[in-house]
Design an enzyme around this catalytic site. Sequence first.
Site, mmCIF file in Angstrom:
data_model
loop_
_atom_site.group_PDB
_atom_site.id
_atom_site.type_symbol
_atom_site.label_atom_id
_atom_site.label_comp_id
_atom_site.label_asym_id
_atom_site.label_seq_id
_atom_site.Cartn_x
_atom_site.Cartn_y
_atom_site.Cartn_z
ATOM 1 N N GLU A 29 0.844 -1.195 0.000
ATOM 2 C CA GLU A 29 0.000 0.000 0.000
ATOM 3 C C GLU A 29 0.882 1.249 0.000
ATOM 4 O O GLU A 29 1.998 1.235 0.530
ATOM 5 C CB GLU A 29 -0.882 0.000 1.269
ATOM 6 C CG GLU A 29 -1.714 1.267 1.428
ATOM 7 C CD GLU A 29 -2.800 1.181 2.493
ATOM 8 O OE1 GLU A 29 -2.812 0.219 3.274
ATOM 9 O OE2 GLU A 29 -3.646 2.100 2.530
ATOM 10 N N ASN A 74 -6.671 1.799 2.922
ATOM 11 C CA ASN A 74 -7.358 3.073 3.119
ATOM 12 C C ASN A 74 -6.896 4.114 2.100
ATOM 13 O O ASN A 74 -7.660 5.012 1.731
ATOM 14 C CB ASN A 74 -7.100 3.586 4.538
ATOM 15 C CG ASN A 74 -7.703 2.683 5.601
ATOM 16 O OD1 ASN A 74 -8.564 1.857 5.313
ATOM 17 N ND2 ASN A 74 -7.260 2.817 6.837
ATOM 18 N N ASN A 174 -12.345 -0.511 -0.591
ATOM 19 C CA ASN A 174 -11.651 -1.064 0.575
ATOM 20 C C ASN A 174 -12.369 -0.690 1.860
ATOM 21 O O ASN A 174 -12.705 0.488 2.062
ATOM 22 C CB ASN A 174 -10.220 -0.499 0.638
ATOM 23 C CG ASN A 174 -9.487 -0.928 1.897
ATOM 24 O OD1 ASN A 174 -9.126 -2.093 2.039
ATOM 25 N ND2 ASN A 174 -9.275 0.006 2.827
ATOM 26 N N GLU A 175 -12.620 -1.661 2.706
ATOM 27 C CA GLU A 175 -13.155 -1.428 4.069
ATOM 28 C C GLU A 175 -14.247 -0.359 4.080
ATOM 29 O O GLU A 175 -14.216 0.567 4.908
ATOM 30 C CB GLU A 175 -12.025 -1.045 5.039
ATOM 31 C CG GLU A 175 -11.033 -2.159 5.271
ATOM 32 C CD GLU A 175 -10.106 -1.963 6.456
ATOM 33 O OE1 GLU A 175 -10.022 -0.855 6.991
ATOM 34 O OE2 GLU A 175 -9.457 -2.947 6.842
ATOM 35 N N TYR A 246 -7.100 -8.389 11.910
ATOM 36 C CA TYR A 246 -5.838 -8.066 12.578
ATOM 37 C C TYR A 246 -6.012 -8.486 14.024
ATOM 38 O O TYR A 246 -6.865 -7.927 14.719
ATOM 39 C CB TYR A 246 -5.547 -6.568 12.492
ATOM 40 C CG TYR A 246 -5.216 -6.104 11.080
ATOM 41 C CD1 TYR A 246 -3.997 -6.420 10.504
ATOM 42 C CD2 TYR A 246 -6.129 -5.360 10.331
ATOM 43 C CE1 TYR A 246 -3.681 -6.001 9.211
ATOM 44 C CE2 TYR A 246 -5.825 -4.935 9.039
ATOM 45 C CZ TYR A 246 -4.595 -5.268 8.485
ATOM 46 O OH TYR A 246 -4.287 -4.858 7.210
ATOM 47 N N GLU A 295 -6.673 -8.871 3.765
ATOM 48 C CA GLU A 295 -5.743 -8.316 4.749
ATOM 49 C C GLU A 295 -5.813 -9.222 5.973
ATOM 50 O O GLU A 295 -6.900 -9.419 6.537
ATOM 51 C CB GLU A 295 -6.121 -6.882 5.159
ATOM 52 C CG GLU A 295 -5.922 -5.867 4.055
ATOM 53 C CD GLU A 295 -6.192 -4.434 4.490
ATOM 54 O OE1 GLU A 295 -6.015 -4.112 5.681
ATOM 55 O OE2 GLU A 295 -6.605 -3.637 3.615
ATOM 56 N N GLN A 352 1.170 -6.322 5.897
ATOM 57 C CA GLN A 352 1.552 -5.989 4.529
ATOM 58 C C GLN A 352 2.865 -6.694 4.223
ATOM 59 O O GLN A 352 3.171 -7.680 4.897
ATOM 60 C CB GLN A 352 1.654 -4.485 4.388
ATOM 61 C CG GLN A 352 0.300 -3.782 4.600
ATOM 62 C CD GLN A 352 0.288 -2.319 4.191
ATOM 63 O OE1 GLN A 352 1.207 -1.807 3.594
ATOM 64 N NE2 GLN A 352 -0.810 -1.622 4.536
HETATM 65 O O1 AHR Z 1 -3.005 -2.528 6.298
HETATM 66 C C1 AHR Z 1 -3.147 -1.289 6.930
HETATM 67 C C2 AHR Z 1 -4.554 -0.736 6.853
HETATM 68 O O2 AHR Z 1 -5.395 -1.547 7.611
HETATM 69 C C3 AHR Z 1 -5.203 -0.717 5.496
HETATM 70 O O3 AHR Z 1 -4.911 0.449 4.785
HETATM 71 C C4 AHR Z 1 -6.656 -0.758 5.804
HETATM 72 O O4 AHR Z 1 -7.404 -1.361 4.794
HETATM 73 C C5 AHR Z 1 -6.720 -1.480 7.145
HETATM 74 O O5 AHR Z 1 -7.491 -0.804 8.057
#
Ligand code: AHR
Length: 492
Positions: A29, A74, A174-175, A246, A295, A352
């Site tokens: 990203e 993001n 995204n999100e 996450y 992700e 990432q």
């Molecule tokens: O991977 C970091 C961020 O985490 C990404 O930009 C977003 O999609 C997520 O919230």
Amino acid sequence: MSSASGTLLIDPTHRLHVVDKRLFGSFVEHMGRSIYTGIFEPGHPRADATGFRQDVATLIKELAPTLLRYPGGNFVSTYNWEDGVGPVEKRPVRLDPAWRATEPNTVGTNEFIAWCRAVGSEPMLAFNLGTRGLAEALQYWEYCNHPGGTALSNLRIAHGYPEPYNVRLWCLGNEMDGPWQMGHKTAEEYGRLACETARALKQCDPTLELVVAGSCSAGLPTYPEWDRIVLEHTYEFVDHISLHIYVNDNELPDLPAYLAVGLRMDAMIRTISATCDYVKALKRGKKDIHLAFDEWNVWHWKNMHAPGFKAWDHAPAQVEQIYTVTEAVIFGSLILSLLRHADRVRIGNLAQLVNVIAPIMTVPGGPSWKQTIFYPFRDFSRHGRGEVIFSRVESPTYTTKEFGEVPYVEAVAVRAPDTGEITIFAINRHLTEALPLTIATGKPLEHRTLTHTDPQATNTAEHPDRVTPCAAPQPGTLPPLSWNVLRFSPIA
Ligand code: AHR
């Protein structure tokens, strides 16, 4: 628990599912130092003529991600793809509101795709459905994939890229469920936009694979209604629904509970698979919607910015999490979950790749090095490409408040279709005891383990090899707090 052991029953004749090679993807990203001073650093002693660091490229090739998602995250939700193409000196410098950084657009789609393919991966691109919409998505697709003879395909050719990129996988935003997202929408609003965008793209090229943005966290109040509503709008036109996870130790009382946190991924997969099946039935549909965990990682949300961070800096150090050996074991448990559910989860992107919550770290102008999580991902990518076969672990357990009874040992068995060799990926969550694992299968070939006597041990730029895999001290026995790869010859 004391003097305990585990048993792994496997049946190599019982194939559960074939693992899609796109499960071994990652994510790059425009964020922090992922690109600038990460993969790209003109003037670095190891940079090639195009400015990409070859020391980093070598480490990426060792991980061999099959797929690289780009440009966000993001970041994508305010991105103008046009800013990143054409002569570099004419590209605008923009503010990136998502990460409050300055984006020079020195790297854009053409540079990324050329580099991505040079490191052996396929691009997976995302559309901006935050501040933009259907028109810009069609234009981006045309620029990338149309052979020529139209304004935008000719523009790509004029920029020096005569061959269409034939990008297969595209993310519809995204999100979009996250209130932090630029252009955040309700499920109804996003569902309509994603539906019309997907319908138009599929009309242009029915062979594209489209990923609709599902829930980015099971902790959001919209989970999993978001997924149901969005799928009810888009079922006919999309192939995958994205999920993000996450994991971290927030609100978990202790280390044993933290070691079990990967079980949240299994729960999310079960819930969203059921949601997909519900919508399929509702629509009297024929196709299954697959899951794209585009992700996933361990991320403890501390140190969002390095000391000295100033808003609107260029490539400020952001979320440069240093991973402990404990987190490498938790990371391993996420890999086991992905493999267990690889019938449904067809796409995975470790988030990432470089510097930002990443397996690979760099020092600007200096060396690059491997975090603890580098090794489980490398094992997964090397030995996970096959068929998951039936296995059942009998393991002693411990109890946690959130996850109930948790097995100390978790394992998944994968058979390589060409050689018939069997790889067992296994973790031992026990902090102090080694666990012998009885496995009735072919001849043992090797047992490698990643472990350390200090649960907080990390690799750093100064000590990059503190935590590295080694041959297991007692083959067949899983050391305390360890990630393991056990390989066996085919059964005659
Ligand atoms: O991977 C970091 C961020 O985490 C990404 O930009 C977003 O999609 C997520 O919230």
